[in-house]
Design an enzyme around this catalytic site. Structure first.
Site, PDB file in Angstrom:
ATOM      1  N   GLU A 268       0.794  -1.223   0.000  1.00 58.31           N
ATOM      2  CA  GLU A 268       0.000   0.000   0.000  1.00 58.31           C
ATOM      3  C   GLU A 268       0.832   1.282   0.000  1.00 58.31           C
ATOM      4  O   GLU A 268       0.551   2.201   0.770  1.00 58.31           O
ATOM      5  CB  GLU A 268      -0.926  -0.039   1.218  1.00 58.31           C
ATOM      6  CG  GLU A 268      -0.225   0.009   2.609  1.00 58.31           C
ATOM      7  CD  GLU A 268       0.151  -1.344   3.191  1.00 58.31           C
ATOM      8  OE1 GLU A 268       0.328  -2.309   2.416  1.00 58.31           O
ATOM      9  OE2 GLU A 268       0.273  -1.433   4.425  1.00 58.31           O
ATOM     10  N   HIS A 292      -8.247  -4.028  -0.976  1.00 62.91           N
ATOM     11  CA  HIS A 292      -7.441  -4.160   0.244  1.00 62.91           C
ATOM     12  C   HIS A 292      -6.381  -3.047   0.316  1.00 62.91           C
ATOM     13  O   HIS A 292      -6.298  -2.324   1.306  1.00 62.91           O
ATOM     14  CB  HIS A 292      -6.781  -5.547   0.270  1.00 62.91           C
ATOM     15  CG  HIS A 292      -5.911  -5.772   1.465  1.00 62.91           C
ATOM     16  ND1 HIS A 292      -6.349  -6.430   2.597  1.00 62.91           N
ATOM     17  CD2 HIS A 292      -4.636  -5.418   1.716  1.00 62.91           C
ATOM     18  CE1 HIS A 292      -5.377  -6.470   3.478  1.00 62.91           C
ATOM     19  NE2 HIS A 292      -4.314  -5.866   2.980  1.00 62.91           N
ATOM     20  N   GLU A 293      -5.594  -2.923  -0.742  1.00 65.74           N
ATOM     21  CA  GLU A 293      -4.516  -1.924  -0.697  1.00 65.74           C
ATOM     22  C   GLU A 293      -5.082  -0.502  -0.628  1.00 65.74           C
ATOM     23  O   GLU A 293      -4.532   0.352   0.061  1.00 65.74           O
ATOM     24  CB  GLU A 293      -3.579  -2.083  -1.904  1.00 65.74           C
ATOM     25  CG  GLU A 293      -2.959  -3.479  -2.069  1.00 65.74           C
ATOM     26  CD  GLU A 293      -2.347  -4.067  -0.801  1.00 65.74           C
ATOM     27  OE1 GLU A 293      -1.925  -3.297   0.094  1.00 65.74           O
ATOM     28  OE2 GLU A 293      -2.300  -5.315  -0.700  1.00 65.74           O
ATOM     29  N   HIS A 296      -5.991   0.488   2.849  1.00 63.13           N
ATOM     30  CA  HIS A 296      -4.830   0.912   3.644  1.00 63.13           C
ATOM     31  C   HIS A 296      -4.589   2.424   3.564  1.00 63.13           C
ATOM     32  O   HIS A 296      -3.877   2.976   4.408  1.00 63.13           O
ATOM     33  CB  HIS A 296      -3.566   0.203   3.158  1.00 63.13           C
ATOM     34  CG  HIS A 296      -3.319  -1.145   3.751  1.00 63.13           C
ATOM     35  ND1 HIS A 296      -3.270  -1.355   5.116  1.00 63.13           N
ATOM     36  CD2 HIS A 296      -3.065  -2.351   3.187  1.00 63.13           C
ATOM     37  CE1 HIS A 296      -2.988  -2.648   5.350  1.00 63.13           C
ATOM     38  NE2 HIS A 296      -2.872  -3.279   4.181  1.00 63.13           N
ATOM     39  N   GLU A 315      -3.763  -4.380   9.451  1.00 59.88           N
ATOM     40  CA  GLU A 315      -4.295  -5.410   8.553  1.00 59.88           C
ATOM     41  C   GLU A 315      -5.713  -5.867   8.913  1.00 59.88           C
ATOM     42  O   GLU A 315      -6.487  -6.213   8.023  1.00 59.88           O
ATOM     43  CB  GLU A 315      -3.335  -6.603   8.488  1.00 59.88           C
ATOM     44  CG  GLU A 315      -1.961  -6.252   7.910  1.00 59.88           C
ATOM     45  CD  GLU A 315      -1.985  -5.716   6.469  1.00 59.88           C
ATOM     46  OE1 GLU A 315      -2.991  -5.895   5.778  1.00 59.88           O
ATOM     47  OE2 GLU A 315      -0.961  -5.114   6.068  1.00 59.88           O
ATOM     48  N   ASP A 373       8.365  -9.851  10.513  1.00 63.28           N
ATOM     49  CA  ASP A 373       7.804 -10.698   9.465  1.00 63.28           C
ATOM     50  C   ASP A 373       7.136 -11.951  10.043  1.00 63.28           C
ATOM     51  O   ASP A 373       6.174 -12.464   9.478  1.00 63.28           O
ATOM     52  CB  ASP A 373       8.962 -11.133   8.552  1.00 63.28           C
ATOM     53  CG  ASP A 373       8.588 -11.051   7.100  1.00 63.28           C
ATOM     54  OD1 ASP A 373       7.875 -10.104   6.755  1.00 63.28           O
ATOM     55  OD2 ASP A 373       9.006 -11.932   6.328  1.00 63.28           O
ATOM     56  N   TYR A 381      -4.818 -10.328  10.037  1.00 60.63           N
ATOM     57  CA  TYR A 381      -5.774 -10.015   8.979  1.00 60.63           C
ATOM     58  C   TYR A 381      -7.181 -10.507   9.351  1.00 60.63           C
ATOM     59  O   TYR A 381      -8.125  -9.738   9.440  1.00 60.63           O
ATOM     60  CB  TYR A 381      -5.369 -10.697   7.663  1.00 60.63           C
ATOM     61  CG  TYR A 381      -4.120 -10.163   7.021  1.00 60.63           C
ATOM     62  CD1 TYR A 381      -2.864 -10.500   7.499  1.00 60.63           C
ATOM     63  CD2 TYR A 381      -4.186  -9.316   5.914  1.00 60.63           C
ATOM     64  CE1 TYR A 381      -1.705 -10.026   6.897  1.00 60.63           C
ATOM     65  CE2 TYR A 381      -3.034  -8.833   5.299  1.00 60.63           C
ATOM     66  CZ  TYR A 381      -1.790  -9.187   5.794  1.00 60.63           C
ATOM     67  OH  TYR A 381      -0.660  -8.718   5.202  1.00 60.63           O
TER      68      TYR A 381
HETATM   69  N1  BES Z   1       0.930  -4.501   3.789  1.00 59.16           N
HETATM   70  C1  BES Z   1       0.698  -5.803   3.262  1.00 59.16           C
HETATM   71  C2  BES Z   1       1.936  -6.489   2.752  1.00 59.16           C
HETATM   72  C3  BES Z   1       3.000  -6.709   3.805  1.00 59.16           C
HETATM   73  C4  BES Z   1       2.672  -7.181   5.058  1.00 59.16           C
HETATM   74  C5  BES Z   1       4.323  -6.484   3.506  1.00 59.16           C
HETATM   75  C6  BES Z   1       3.676  -7.380   6.005  1.00 59.16           C
HETATM   76  C7  BES Z   1       5.305  -6.674   4.450  1.00 59.16           C
HETATM   77  C8  BES Z   1       4.991  -7.130   5.711  1.00 59.16           C
HETATM   78  C9  BES Z   1      -0.332  -5.767   2.134  1.00 59.16           C
HETATM   79  O1  BES Z   1      -1.345  -4.837   2.325  1.00 59.16           O
HETATM   80  C10 BES Z   1      -1.013  -7.111   2.092  1.00 59.16           C
HETATM   81  O2  BES Z   1      -1.611  -7.465   3.058  1.00 59.16           O
HETATM   82  N2  BES Z   1      -0.896  -7.814   0.975  1.00 59.16           N
HETATM   83  C11 BES Z   1      -1.497  -9.112   0.785  1.00 59.16           C
HETATM   84  C12 BES Z   1      -2.707  -9.035  -0.071  1.00 59.16           C
HETATM   85  C13 BES Z   1      -3.985  -8.823   0.641  1.00 59.16           C
HETATM   86  C14 BES Z   1      -5.135  -8.867  -0.343  1.00 59.16           C
HETATM   87  C15 BES Z   1      -4.236  -9.778   1.770  1.00 59.16           C
HETATM   88  C16 BES Z   1      -0.510  -9.987   0.047  1.00 59.16           C
HETATM   89  O3  BES Z   1       0.544  -9.482  -0.360  1.00 59.16           O
HETATM   90  O4  BES Z   1      -0.778 -11.161  -0.130  1.00 59.16           O
HETATM   91 ZN    ZN Z   2      -2.605  -5.334   3.927  1.00 60.68          ZN
END
Ligand code: BES
Ligand code: ZN
Length: 598
Positions: A268, A292-293, A296, A315, A373, A381
């Site tokens: 995002e 989703h993005e 954010h 999330e 991480d 989520y």
């Molecule tokens: N912000 C996250 C990606 C992220 C989370 C990067 C933690 C680094 C550390 C992003 O918004 C996200 O959640 N992406 C998901 C997709 C979403 C539809 C659930 C993904 O990348 O799968």
């Molecule tokens: Zn996210």
């Protein structure tokens, strides 16, 4: 200087913002594709407590050439010992007044950055660079205080090879760049204070297509047309989000479609979401990722988790809002399908984490000594979204929606902790103590497991797919199944509902009838390949190898390699394929996979 360290300090940053904090970063960097470095300077504006003598920054793998004050005089600095997760603190003597300038270069293996050879792009003729900052990778390319609780404005001047274009998570000030002695320079400015994990850059052969008054898409020329049709609903998503959450405060909302190695579905970055090309299904069926993005832009970018233990505030809110946007744009029946699939993902994830008593099922997760991480599971989520769904049900949607809008307004451009959220919702929504007790708010946030009062989502649209899976499990022929007009999500549900005991000849029958191994929809193909590995369905193995070599989205490649490694026959295959695929993956993905494929 303050002696007391705040209780809610960010344990993933060396910064001591209560003594001295960065408020603005000005970058002047040159992208050198041959050396795989960004080199130049970061000028940091600093605010400090009376008597503060030094400022502590975060760095990882950076070469610091010199540090100077506004008058050009050298400032003393020291790089501390390297921690494998956190990197090295850079402590700089504070000048009497003015900004500090850090001259530096990144390492070719900076974890945030991926330097792609032309062969790894769609066009095959130009190199490409992009960054991924979240959670704590910005320190591998910018020497600043890399904590989501320390918000900073930024501006940048980026010099790139003449034939390339730079895009950043900021307002572009030079549409087509300007001539520079060693290439083309692009300037940007972000005037809202953001957490540093949202500073992002991409450099490549990029084209742009407008989608609406304030929406558009960037991608390589070969990809941008398809992306523009796939994302045709983007402008109406922004409008729907505003109705729910209040005005969109970032100006434009564009999406950049990255090369297939991008390790996430989406990221995002403000003003320009970064997205995987694996959502280009050809039928708009995976655009919930954009909802989703986009969500954010409020939950995450406007109101930010102050530490990575508060990640669920980003999330969980976003996942809840994502489905509300889907509901507004595509209707309740369709949104409920996503709610059910998400609920299932949560159950699967909790099993993977070791069951309901696992400490990683706590929303306010304990990350002491760990990489943030590790906290990025489905729990923040889906358990987060489930909590908000429960609160919505307890107080009623109208009242909850008023709270949501006001919550974003009250905390706009601020970072908040879980404790601050709790205080906020108690004052502004759950004033009746008996309602909070009914919700069991603290259990949801601080205890493991999913409390029994969770609202189970239902989706009548998925009933038929479930029935067809059951019929097939009972022995019905694949060609007799009624699958006409199924959406991607119905296919996913069908595949998930199939029993884990199907023999290879039954998989062959499915493959023949429905061509799963040849599907171009990445989500459906992924679900199919997982099943194929578990049942050792040999004919799908070439498709598996192709999939693992053609994209590096961690959500897809991790489970597939994990599943392979669980079998005797699969271990050697995993090692062989990984050896070939690894050079094409981003560091976020290889870091995870190196620990799995050993
Ligand atoms: N912000 C996250 C990606 C992220 C989370 C990067 C933690 C680094 C550390 C992003 O918004 C996200 O959640 N992406 C998901 C997709 C979403 C539809 C659930 C993904 O990348 O799968
Ligand atoms: Zn996210």
């Amino acid at each position: 200087m303050t002696e007391t360290i705040p209780a809610d300090r960010d344990i993933h940053s060396y910064a001591r913002p209560w003594d001295a904090r960065v408020t603005h970063v000005a970058l002047d960097l040159t992208a050198d594709f041959a050396a795989k470095t960004l080199a130049g300077s970061a000028v940091l504006d600093v605010q400090h407590a009376a008597g503060a003598k030094e400022i502590v920054l975060d760095t990882k793998g950076l070469t610091i050439e010199r540090v100077t004050g506004a008058d050009g005089a050298a400032l003393k600095f020291v790089l501390g010992t390297a921690d494998p997760i956190l990197g090295r603190p850079l402590t700089v003597e504070l000048p009497a007044t003015g900004a500090i300038t850090v001259a530096y270069r990144t390492s070719p293996d900076a974890a945030a950055l991926q330097w792609l050879a032309p062969a790894q792009t769609a066009g095959k003729s130009h190199p490409y660079l992009y960054s991924q900052g979240q959670a704590i990778l910005t320190r591998t390319w910018i020497p600043t205080q890399d904590s989501p609780g320390i918000r900073q404005t930024y501006d940048a001047r980026i010099t790139v090879p003449r034939e390339l274009r730079a895009v950043m998570s900021a307002e572009p000030l030079t549409a087509d760049g300007e001539d520079a002695p060693n290439g083309r320079a692009f300037r940007f400015r972000m005037t809202h204070a953001i957490p540093p994990y949202l500073i992002a850059i991409a450099v490549g052969d990029l084209a742009f297509r407008s989608l609406g008054p304030r929406t558009g898409v960037y991608a390589e020329p070969a990809v941008v047309g398809g992306a523009a049709s796939e994302f045709a609903d983007l402008e109406s998503m922004v409008t729907a989000a505003e109705a729910l959450l209040g005005p969109y405060l970032w100006g434009r909302y564009d999406v950049l479609v990255l090369p297939p190695s991008f390790p996430f579905g989406g990221m995002e970055n403000p003003m320009v979401t970064f997205a995987t090309p694996t959502i280009l299904a050809g039928d708009k069926s995976l655009v919930s990722l954009l909802a989703h993005e986009l969500a954010h832009s409020w939950s995450g970018n406007l109101v930010t988790n102050a530490t990575w233990s508060d990640f669920w505030l980003n999330e969980g809110f976003t996942t809840y809002v994502e489905r509300r946007i889907m509901e507004a744009v595509y209707g309740k029946a369709r949104a409920d399908v996503f709610r059910v699939l998400g609920w299932r993902d949560l159950a699967t994830e909790i099993d993977r984490l070791g069951g309901m008593q696992s400490k990683d099922t706590v929303l306010h997760v304990d990350l002491k000594g760990r990489d943030p991480d590790d906290g990025a599971t489905q729990v923040p989520y889906e358990k987060g979204a489930a909590l908000l769904g429960l609160i919505e049900q307890a107080v009623g949607r109208d009242k909850f929606d008023v709270y949501l809008k006001d919550y974003f307004k009250r905390h706009e451009f601020q970072s908040i902790t879980t404790a601050q959220f709790l205080a906020d919702i108690r004052v502004h929504l759950l004033t009746d103590k008996s309602v909070e007790a009914k919700i069991r708010l603290e259990d949801w946030i601080f205890q493991p497991a999913i409390p029994v009062n969770a609202v189970q989502p239902k989706a009548p649209q998925l009933t038929a797919a479930g029935e067809q899976a059951a019929a097939f499990a009972r022995g019905a022929g694949a060609s007799t199944l009624r699958t006409k007009d199924w959406s991607t999500q119905e296919w996913l549900y069908f595949l998930q509902e199939l029993p884990s005991t199907l023999p290879a000849d039954r998989l062959a029958a499915l493959d023949e009838a429905f061509g799963f191994s040849e599907r171009r929809n990445a989500e459906v193909l992924f679900e199919w390949l997982r099943m194929a590995i578990r049942r050792h369905y040999q004919p799908a193995m070439p498709a598996l190898e192709r999939f693992l070599l053609s994209q590096g989205r961690r959500k897809f490649v991790r489970p597939l390699f994990e599943d392979l490694m669980k079998t005797d026959w699969g271990k050697a295959e995993a090692k062989r394929i990984y050896a070939a695929a690894r050079p094409g993956y981003h560091a976020v993905t290889t870091q995870t996979l190196d620990a799995i494929v050993k």
